[in-house]
Design a protein around this motif. Sequence first.
Motif, short mmCIF file in Angstrom:
data_model
loop_
_atom_site.label_atom_id
_atom_site.label_comp_id
_atom_site.label_asym_id
_atom_site.label_seq_id
_atom_site.Cartn_x
_atom_site.Cartn_y
_atom_site.Cartn_z
N LEU A 185 5.80 22.24 -10.20
CA LEU A 185 4.99 21.08 -9.85
C LEU A 185 4.72 21.01 -8.35
O LEU A 185 3.61 20.69 -7.92
N THR A 186 5.74 21.32 -7.57
CA THR A 186 5.58 21.30 -6.11
C THR A 186 4.57 22.34 -5.65
O THR A 186 3.69 22.06 -4.82
N ALA B 52 2.20 23.66 -7.49
CA ALA B 52 0.88 23.25 -7.97
C ALA B 52 0.29 22.17 -7.07
O ALA B 52 -0.91 22.20 -6.74
N LEU B 53 1.13 21.21 -6.66
CA LEU B 53 0.65 20.15 -5.78
C LEU B 53 0.20 20.70 -4.43
O LEU B 53 -0.84 20.29 -3.88
N CYS B 54 0.97 21.64 -3.90
CA CYS B 54 0.59 22.26 -2.63
C CYS B 54 -0.74 22.99 -2.74
O CYS B 54 -1.58 22.94 -1.83
N LEU B 55 -0.95 23.67 -3.87
CA LEU B 55 -2.21 24.38 -4.07
C LEU B 55 -3.38 23.40 -4.18
O LEU B 55 -4.46 23.64 -3.61
N ILE B 56 -3.15 22.29 -4.91
CA ILE B 56 -4.21 21.28 -5.03
C ILE B 56 -4.56 20.69 -3.68
O ILE B 56 -5.74 20.51 -3.33
N VAL B 57 -3.52 20.37 -2.91
CA VAL B 57 -3.75 19.81 -1.57
C VAL B 57 -4.52 20.80 -0.70
O VAL B 57 -5.47 20.43 0.00
N ALA B 58 -4.10 22.07 -0.74
CA ALA B 58 -4.77 23.08 0.09
C ALA B 58 -6.23 23.23 -0.30
O ALA B 58 -7.12 23.33 0.57
N ILE C 83 11.83 23.35 -0.52
CA ILE C 83 11.14 24.29 -1.40
C ILE C 83 11.73 25.69 -1.27
O ILE C 83 11.96 26.39 -2.26
N LEU C 84 11.99 26.11 -0.03
CA LEU C 84 12.59 27.43 0.18
C LEU C 84 13.99 27.49 -0.42
O LEU C 84 14.38 28.51 -1.03
N LEU C 85 14.77 26.41 -0.25
CA LEU C 85 16.12 26.38 -0.80
C LEU C 85 16.09 26.45 -2.32
O LEU C 85 16.85 27.22 -2.94
N LEU C 86 15.21 25.67 -2.93
CA LEU C 86 15.11 25.67 -4.39
C LEU C 86 14.62 27.02 -4.90
O LEU C 86 15.11 27.54 -5.91
N SER C 87 13.67 27.61 -4.20
CA SER C 87 13.18 28.94 -4.59
C SER C 87 14.29 29.97 -4.50
O SER C 87 14.42 30.84 -5.37
N GLY C 88 15.11 29.88 -3.43
CA GLY C 88 16.23 30.82 -3.30
C GLY C 88 17.26 30.66 -4.41
O GLY C 88 17.78 31.66 -4.94
N LEU C 89 17.55 29.42 -4.81
CA LEU C 89 18.50 29.18 -5.89
C LEU C 89 17.98 29.73 -7.22
O LEU C 89 18.73 30.37 -7.98
N ILE C 90 16.71 29.49 -7.49
CA ILE C 90 16.13 30.00 -8.74
C ILE C 90 16.09 31.52 -8.72
O ILE C 90 16.40 32.18 -9.72
N LEU C 91 15.76 32.11 -7.59
CA LEU C 91 15.74 33.57 -7.49
C LEU C 91 17.15 34.14 -7.66
O LEU C 91 17.33 35.18 -8.32
#
Length: 262
Positions: free
Chosen positions: A23-24, A26-32, A168-176
Amino acid sequence: MNSEEKFKRAAVAKIISTAFLCLTVALCLIVAVQVTTKGYFSFFGRSMFRVVTGSMEPTLPVGSILMCKAENIEDIEVDDIVCFKSRESGMLGRVITHRVLNVLENSDGTVLLETKGDANLSADGYLVNEDNFIGRVVWYAGEGSFLKGALSFITGKIGFLACIVFPILLLSGLILRDSVKNIKKDLNAAIDALVEETSSEKKDSLSFGEVFTEEEYREMYERIRAELMEELKQNEANQTPAPERNSEKEKQDSVEGEGEEH
């Protein structure tokens, strides 16, 4: 708490974190996309802006946060505060927030707005039409409000890094990391299954290396080879035909002998 419950909770947490990350992103892409195409971000017809000049003081001090709602330009009335895109050469495309002085009608029936900043001495040098009109201001946070301070911090460089980029980077690192762990786990399971299958096959069929030593295997090989060679020699000796005696001379002697007897 048993291992099954821990596994279920970990799976639910992973699903929630993955959904939040998606969701984050997707929101960043919509904003961009919206910022690139329109110059600002709009969510269900509402946009947030921050005042950067003092043209609307004291109503909207510098740094104030406001919400603009997309409406038809025909519904705007005198004294409304509206947002629109500037047409001035030095500020072309920038979002301006000013008050409506007059609502005019063009010859073709379209509505035009005459605007002016509360702190400015004169009205704007151009009229706002439907093409550069954004909407009407429906809410704003004045000086000293908590929301203003919070949004100002978030929209700043340090706040943006601390509240948006770093999480976002922290969450991405945890998921990775979880993904890598799952891959390693599946790989180890596949290796263990292969080793177990190989071990069972070895138990079902014993190889030479499991029965004989290398020295015993060589001795047996040489003994069997010698026995086979000896047997082959004997077979060749038994199968060799006797030499022929009926040579030409013997045939002649036999014929002469028969003649003398007569």
